[in-house]
Design a protein around this motif. Structure first.
Motif, PDB file in Angstrom:
ATOM      1  N   ASP A 160     -10.685   1.375  -5.589  1.00  9.54           N
ATOM      2  CA  ASP A 160     -10.577  -0.082  -5.410  1.00  9.54           C
ATOM      3  C   ASP A 160     -11.931  -0.756  -5.576  1.00  9.54           C
ATOM      4  O   ASP A 160     -12.028  -1.844  -6.173  1.00  9.54           O
ATOM      5  CB  ASP A 160     -10.017  -0.396  -4.024  1.00  9.54           C
ATOM      6  CG  ASP A 160      -8.542  -0.052  -3.912  1.00  9.54           C
ATOM      7  OD1 ASP A 160      -7.916   0.223  -4.951  1.00  9.54           O
ATOM      8  OD2 ASP A 160      -8.019  -0.055  -2.777  1.00  9.54           O
ATOM      9  N   ARG A 175     -12.874  -0.741  -9.378  1.00  7.96           N
ATOM     10  CA  ARG A 175     -12.076  -1.653 -10.201  1.00  7.96           C
ATOM     11  C   ARG A 175     -12.243  -3.122  -9.808  1.00  7.96           C
ATOM     12  O   ARG A 175     -11.681  -3.998 -10.455  1.00  7.96           O
ATOM     13  CB  ARG A 175     -10.603  -1.273 -10.104  1.00  7.96           C
ATOM     14  CG  ARG A 175     -10.274   0.081 -10.723  1.00  7.96           C
ATOM     15  CD  ARG A 175      -8.814   0.427 -10.525  1.00  7.96           C
ATOM     16  NE  ARG A 175      -8.461   1.688 -11.181  1.00  7.96           N
ATOM     17  CZ  ARG A 175      -7.264   2.258 -11.092  1.00  7.96           C
ATOM     18  NH1 ARG A 175      -6.304   1.673 -10.368  1.00  7.96           N
ATOM     19  NH2 ARG A 175      -7.017   3.406 -11.700  1.00  7.96           N
ATOM     20  N   LYS A 206      -9.647  -8.819  -3.045  1.00  6.46           N
ATOM     21  CA  LYS A 206      -8.956  -8.961  -1.764  1.00  6.46           C
ATOM     22  C   LYS A 206      -9.793  -9.743  -0.764  1.00  6.46           C
ATOM     23  O   LYS A 206      -9.243 -10.453   0.084  1.00  6.46           O
ATOM     24  CB  LYS A 206      -8.597  -7.582  -1.206  1.00  6.46           C
ATOM     25  CG  LYS A 206      -7.428  -6.916  -1.926  1.00  6.46           C
ATOM     26  CD  LYS A 206      -7.055  -5.613  -1.284  1.00  6.46           C
ATOM     27  CE  LYS A 206      -5.817  -5.017  -1.952  1.00  6.46           C
ATOM     28  NZ  LYS A 206      -4.603  -5.798  -1.665  1.00  6.46           N
ATOM     29  N   TYR A 218      -6.499  -5.014   5.040  1.00  5.93           N
ATOM     30  CA  TYR A 218      -6.683  -4.000   3.999  1.00  5.93           C
ATOM     31  C   TYR A 218      -6.762  -2.604   4.615  1.00  5.93           C
ATOM     32  O   TYR A 218      -6.041  -1.689   4.215  1.00  5.93           O
ATOM     33  CB  TYR A 218      -7.947  -4.316   3.200  1.00  5.93           C
ATOM     34  CG  TYR A 218      -8.328  -3.267   2.185  1.00  5.93           C
ATOM     35  CD1 TYR A 218      -7.652  -3.161   0.979  1.00  5.93           C
ATOM     36  CD2 TYR A 218      -9.368  -2.375   2.436  1.00  5.93           C
ATOM     37  CE1 TYR A 218      -7.998  -2.189   0.046  1.00  5.93           C
ATOM     38  CE2 TYR A 218      -9.727  -1.406   1.514  1.00  5.93           C
ATOM     39  CZ  TYR A 218      -9.036  -1.318   0.318  1.00  5.93           C
ATOM     40  OH  TYR A 218      -9.373  -0.355  -0.596  1.00  5.93           O
ATOM     41  N   ASN A 260      -8.886   6.352  -2.694  1.00  2.00           N
ATOM     42  CA  ASN A 260      -8.314   5.036  -2.988  1.00  2.00           C
ATOM     43  C   ASN A 260      -9.304   3.904  -2.757  1.00  2.00           C
ATOM     44  O   ASN A 260      -9.358   2.945  -3.537  1.00  2.00           O
ATOM     45  CB  ASN A 260      -7.060   4.814  -2.140  1.00  2.00           C
ATOM     46  CG  ASN A 260      -5.893   5.672  -2.599  1.00  2.00           C
ATOM     47  OD1 ASN A 260      -5.908   6.227  -3.694  1.00  2.00           O
ATOM     48  ND2 ASN A 260      -4.880   5.807  -1.764  1.00  2.00           N
ATOM     49  N   GLU A 268       0.835  -1.207   0.000  1.00  2.00           N
ATOM     50  CA  GLU A 268       0.000   0.000   0.000  1.00  2.00           C
ATOM     51  C   GLU A 268       0.864   1.250   0.000  1.00  2.00           C
ATOM     52  O   GLU A 268       0.571   2.226  -0.713  1.00  2.00           O
ATOM     53  CB  GLU A 268      -0.914  -0.002   1.223  1.00  2.00           C
ATOM     54  CG  GLU A 268      -1.798   1.221   1.362  1.00  2.00           C
ATOM     55  CD  GLU A 268      -2.797   1.369   0.236  1.00  2.00           C
ATOM     56  OE1 GLU A 268      -3.251   2.507  -0.005  1.00  2.00           O
ATOM     57  OE2 GLU A 268      -3.144   0.355  -0.406  1.00  2.00           O
ATOM     58  N   LEU A 291     -11.051  -4.409  -7.072  1.00  2.00           N
ATOM     59  CA  LEU A 291      -9.921  -4.865  -6.275  1.00  2.00           C
ATOM     60  C   LEU A 291     -10.355  -5.251  -4.872  1.00  2.00           C
ATOM     61  O   LEU A 291      -9.815  -6.195  -4.282  1.00  2.00           O
ATOM     62  CB  LEU A 291      -8.851  -3.770  -6.214  1.00  2.00           C
ATOM     63  CG  LEU A 291      -7.570  -4.117  -5.453  1.00  2.00           C
ATOM     64  CD1 LEU A 291      -6.883  -5.324  -6.071  1.00  2.00           C
ATOM     65  CD2 LEU A 291      -6.619  -2.916  -5.427  1.00  2.00           C
ATOM     66  N   LEU A 292     -11.328  -4.539  -4.339  1.00  2.00           N
ATOM     67  CA  LEU A 292     -11.802  -4.851  -2.990  1.00  2.00           C
ATOM     68  C   LEU A 292     -12.458  -6.225  -2.959  1.00  2.00           C
ATOM     69  O   LEU A 292     -12.281  -6.995  -2.007  1.00  2.00           O
ATOM     70  CB  LEU A 292     -12.788  -3.776  -2.528  1.00  2.00           C
ATOM     71  CG  LEU A 292     -12.980  -3.620  -1.022  1.00  2.00           C
ATOM     72  CD1 LEU A 292     -11.661  -3.395  -0.319  1.00  2.00           C
ATOM     73  CD2 LEU A 292     -13.935  -2.473  -0.727  1.00  2.00           C
TER      74      LEU A 292
END
Length: 260
Positions: A93, A96, A102, A112, A89, A26, A98-99
């Protein structure tokens, strides 16, 4: 002699190592994002150099003005770290995916958010130290060692309520609209809290509304270290900051849990 077969158990992943790697990734991510790193690290020192040093020198070079702006621009800096680091951010996330990715990984719970908090603490520390360096050299501010350390500590801990507010914004706004929403909150809040100029120089209505903003309370805690600020209980300011942190963090986590 009979040979014994031994089954080697796979090494269990270290929870601490997972947190450390997530925090490292990060931090590298935000350092490689100039749109976040440069404004966050450069704007507060540049504004302080302009208003706390240059303009203060033209007005007579009063050291209490430079000291006041050292405290308030420190708050201004950590506001940006928390609001942009989490608000923008996290929203990006989410947009996109991404969360979601994860969540599917075998990450420890909280890694996170914890990684983003470590990154915010690092940026808050760098911002505070750069302001302190300017204040001590060209600003003519003379403080005792405990005062310098207290200001840095207050800024590092004071980033938490703004991280919580940013997390809430990021949980509700898309990645494309998050920067605009954060700026709409960030800049007016800084002005209305007396961070750019003392509240005594602003309209009375602004001064009466200032206690509604967490940035006001954090600035009052910082100013207390310098012997400035309003005569209100320190516990009240700390309590309000804790309330903002807990309430917005719970709202954000509840929102993110619904999307899981």
């Amino acid at each position: 002699m009979d040979s014994l077969s031994h089954t080697v158990a796979p090494a269990r992943p270290s929870r601490f190592r997972a947190w450390r790697l997530e925090a490292r990734c990060e931090l590298l991510r935000v350092l490689r994002t100039p749109s976040f790193a440069l404004p966050t690290l450069l704007f507060p020192p540049l504004f302080y150099l302009l208003f706390g040093v240059v303009l203060a020198a033209k007005g007579g070079g009063r050291p209490e003005v430079a000291a006041y702006l050292l405290a308030t621009y420190g708050v201004f800096g950590v506001m940006g770290v928390g609001l942009f680091g989490f608000g923008v951010n996290v929203a990006v996330d989410r947009q996109r995916g991404l969360l979601t990715l994860k969540r599917a990984l075998p990450m420890p719970p909280g890694a996170y958010v914890g990684a983003k908090m470590v990154s915010a603490a690092v940026f808050a520390t760098v911002c505070s130290l750069s302001l302190a360096l300017l204040a001590a050299t060209v600003g003519g501010v003379q403080l005792q060692a405990w005062q310098w350390l207290s200001l840095v500590g207050i800024n590092v801990l004071g980033v938490l309520p703004f991280c919580a507010i940013g997390l809430w914004i990021g949980s509700r706004v898309g990645g494309d609209g998050a920067p605009a929403v954060v700026n709409i909150i960030y800049l007016p809040m800084a002005f209305l809290s007396g961070l750019w100029m003392p509240l005594s120089m602003l309209p009375d209505l602004v001064a009466r509304m200032a206690p509604a903003w967490p940035s006001y309370h954090l600035s009052q805690v910082a100013l207390r270290v310098l012997g400035q600020g309003e005569e209100k209980p320190l516990a009240m300011h700390v309590g309000v900051l804790l309330a903002f942190t807990v309430v917005f963090a719970l709202l954000a986590l509840r929102r993110l849990a619904r999307e899981a």
